[in-house]
Scaffold this motif. Structure first.
Motif, mmCIF file in Angstrom:
data_model
loop_
_atom_site.group_PDB
_atom_site.id
_atom_site.type_symbol
_atom_site.label_atom_id
_atom_site.label_comp_id
_atom_site.label_asym_id
_atom_site.label_seq_id
_atom_site.Cartn_x
_atom_site.Cartn_y
_atom_site.Cartn_z
ATOM 1 N N SER A 186 0.815 -1.218 0.000
ATOM 2 C CA SER A 186 0.000 0.000 0.000
ATOM 3 C C SER A 186 0.846 1.264 0.000
ATOM 4 O O SER A 186 0.352 2.354 -0.299
ATOM 5 N N VAL A 187 2.140 1.141 0.338
ATOM 6 C CA VAL A 187 3.031 2.309 0.379
ATOM 7 C C VAL A 187 4.331 1.943 -0.328
ATOM 8 O O VAL A 187 4.918 0.885 -0.061
ATOM 9 N N VAL A 208 3.184 7.025 8.120
ATOM 10 C CA VAL A 208 2.039 7.361 8.969
ATOM 11 C C VAL A 208 2.348 8.599 9.804
ATOM 12 O O VAL A 208 1.490 9.463 9.991
ATOM 13 N N GLY A 209 3.601 8.705 10.259
ATOM 14 C CA GLY A 209 3.975 9.839 11.106
ATOM 15 C C GLY A 209 3.812 11.168 10.395
ATOM 16 O O GLY A 209 3.184 12.096 10.917
ATOM 17 N N PHE A 210 4.386 11.291 9.187
ATOM 18 C CA PHE A 210 4.269 12.588 8.524
ATOM 19 C C PHE A 210 2.873 12.797 7.933
ATOM 20 O O PHE A 210 2.471 13.920 7.655
ATOM 21 N N THR A 211 2.102 11.707 7.745
ATOM 22 C CA THR A 211 0.713 11.870 7.306
ATOM 23 C C THR A 211 -0.145 12.433 8.430
ATOM 24 O O THR A 211 -0.934 13.361 8.231
ATOM 25 N N LEU A 212 -0.011 11.864 9.632
ATOM 26 C CA LEU A 212 -0.781 12.356 10.784
ATOM 27 C C LEU A 212 -0.429 13.795 11.123
ATOM 28 O O LEU A 212 -1.286 14.568 11.579
ATOM 29 N N SER A 213 0.825 14.157 10.929
ATOM 30 C CA SER A 213 1.255 15.522 11.236
ATOM 31 C C SER A 213 0.909 16.498 10.122
ATOM 32 O O SER A 213 1.195 17.699 10.244
ATOM 33 N N ASP A 228 -6.400 3.212 -4.851
ATOM 34 C CA ASP A 228 -7.423 4.163 -4.417
ATOM 35 C C ASP A 228 -7.705 4.066 -2.913
ATOM 36 O O ASP A 228 -7.864 5.067 -2.231
ATOM 37 N N ILE A 229 -7.791 2.832 -2.412
ATOM 38 C CA ILE A 229 -8.100 2.656 -0.982
ATOM 39 C C ILE A 229 -7.005 3.270 -0.120
ATOM 40 O O ILE A 229 -7.285 3.971 0.863
ATOM 41 N N SER A 230 -5.749 3.029 -0.480
ATOM 42 C CA SER A 230 -4.630 3.577 0.300
ATOM 43 C C SER A 230 -4.619 5.105 0.253
ATOM 44 O O SER A 230 -4.324 5.770 1.246
ATOM 45 N N ARG A 231 -4.949 5.656 -0.917
ATOM 46 C CA ARG A 231 -4.979 7.112 -1.035
ATOM 47 C C ARG A 231 -6.085 7.713 -0.160
ATOM 48 O O ARG A 231 -5.886 8.730 0.517
ATOM 49 N N LEU A 238 -7.413 6.322 2.524
ATOM 50 C CA LEU A 238 -7.030 6.134 3.928
ATOM 51 C C LEU A 238 -5.963 7.151 4.346
ATOM 52 O O LEU A 238 -5.948 7.608 5.493
ATOM 53 N N THR A 239 -5.073 7.497 3.419
ATOM 54 C CA THR A 239 -4.055 8.507 3.717
ATOM 55 C C THR A 239 -4.709 9.848 4.013
ATOM 56 O O THR A 239 -4.320 10.552 4.955
ATOM 57 N N SER A 240 -5.715 10.210 3.237
ATOM 58 C CA SER A 240 -6.439 11.461 3.480
ATOM 59 C C SER A 240 -7.171 11.424 4.816
ATOM 60 O O SER A 240 -7.159 12.395 5.578
ATOM 61 N N VAL A 241 -7.799 10.278 5.103
ATOM 62 C CA VAL A 241 -8.518 10.133 6.383
ATOM 63 C C VAL A 241 -7.542 10.247 7.559
ATOM 64 O O VAL A 241 -7.833 10.886 8.571
ATOM 65 N N ALA A 242 -6.362 9.623 7.414
ATOM 66 C CA ALA A 242 -5.358 9.682 8.480
ATOM 67 C C ALA A 242 -4.894 11.118 8.719
ATOM 68 O O ALA A 242 -4.694 11.545 9.863
#
Length: 331
Positions: A88-89, A107-112, A124-127, A129-133
């Protein structure tokens, strides 16, 4: 399976954070035990080392621990979600699959909300989920800020009220003597009316933010529990030991007692485990030297016995804030 576990963990962390920060029902089911345990550790260290100043850092340490707990829990949860989705990444340059460390880095820089960086989601699912995170991280940071600001305002309000009450007298005997104007104690009425609203506000703040109790003060003038116990014991001394004709209006005394009882009710969970006896009866001798008309010793003892349970609860509150009853009523 890892994705499911991660999703459950993210859900639990967010429910706990929302419960703690946005409701008036106290700490969440995870934050509550965590903060109580931390306070127990700090109190134990304080008593064993004899350094009471350690308690003054409990509030700040509690907030830092809560923030790290929620952030790490969210980080771990989203990390498990992406790890449970192999491929997924990937690396943005050579398209290599991310390893375990890089998943958590992603995940760290996505959450921040710092941006994608040198890794990017695949599919698409990973993208999505990245936005949701990213939104999830932003929401958590917002919740923590919205929690910290009123919490610090509550700490300031408690300290302000405690200092105001301390000006009435540094112990209950001095409070009574300071309130005597040479004729009666009616001047107390205006002071009681002035602080009543502030005590109610602090009681309700305590309900919404139990962590307020963790902001101890190493200066007695800023310890609200100690000052409330001093005021209540002074009222006991007046009602039980002084001629009734000299007292403030009965409704005034009754109302301030109800307000202090409200504060005790809000603190019940925090002080219920503390062992405390009914404090010894205060002495009427300092009052007799001032020329006041006093009740007989027998009447005084009988009247004070009616307040035994209330005085025991106030003793618990004083001990909870790291003081002794002698700070309320000198031996």
């Amino acid at each position: 399976m890892l994705t499911f576990i991660g999703a459950v963990l993210v859900f639990i962390i967010m429910v706990d954070a929302v419960w703690t920060t946005l409701t008036t029902r106290g700490s969440g089911f995870l934050a509550g035990p965590l903060t109580v345990g931390l306070r127990w550790v700090m109190r134990t260290l304080s008593y064993k080392t004899g350094n009471r100043n350690m308690l003054a850092h409990t509030g700040t340490l509690t907030i830092i621990t809560l923030v790290l707990f929620w952030l790490c829990g969210l980080w771990l949860g989203w990390g498990l979600i992406f790890i449970g989705m192999p491929g997924s990444v990937i690396e943005d340059g050579d398209m290599q699959l991310a390893n375990l460390v890089r998943y958590f880095y992603f995940v760290g820089f996505t959450l921040s909300t710092l941006g994608i960086g040198d890794l990017r989601p695949v599919g698409d699912i990973s993208r999505i989920l990245t936005s949701v995170a990213a939104f999830n991280g932003l929401i958590l940071v917002t919740l923590m800020i919205s929690y910290a600001i009123p919490l610090l305002n509550g700490v300031i309000s408690r300290r302000k009220l405690a200092f105001h009450l301390s000006l009435l007298g540094d112990n209950m005997t001095n409070l009574v003597l300071n309130a005597w104007n040479g004729e009666d104690f009616r001047d107390l009425e205006s002071t009681i009316h002035l602080v009543s609203g502030e005590i109610i506000q602090c009681a309700e703040n305590r309900l919404a933010y139990p962590v307020l109790d963790y902001f101890y003060s190493y200066e007695r003038e800023f310890s609200l529990g100690l000052q409330l116990a001093t005021v209540d014991e002074a009222l006991n001394l007046l009602v039980s030991g002084v001629d009734k004709s000299l007292l403030p209006a009965e409704s005034t005394i009754s109302n301030i007692r109800k307000i202090i009882q409200l504060y005790l009710t809000r603190c019940h969970a925090a002080i219920s485990h503390i062992e405390a006896d009914v404090p010894p009866l205060p002495s009427l001798s300092p009052l007799s030297h001032s020329g006041l008309s006093l009740q007989s010793d027998k009447t005084f003892e009988t009247s004070m016995a009616e307040f035994n349970e209330r005085r025991r609860l106030l003793h618990k509150l004083v001990l909870h804030e790291g003081w002794e009853w002698t700070d309320v009523s000198p031996a």
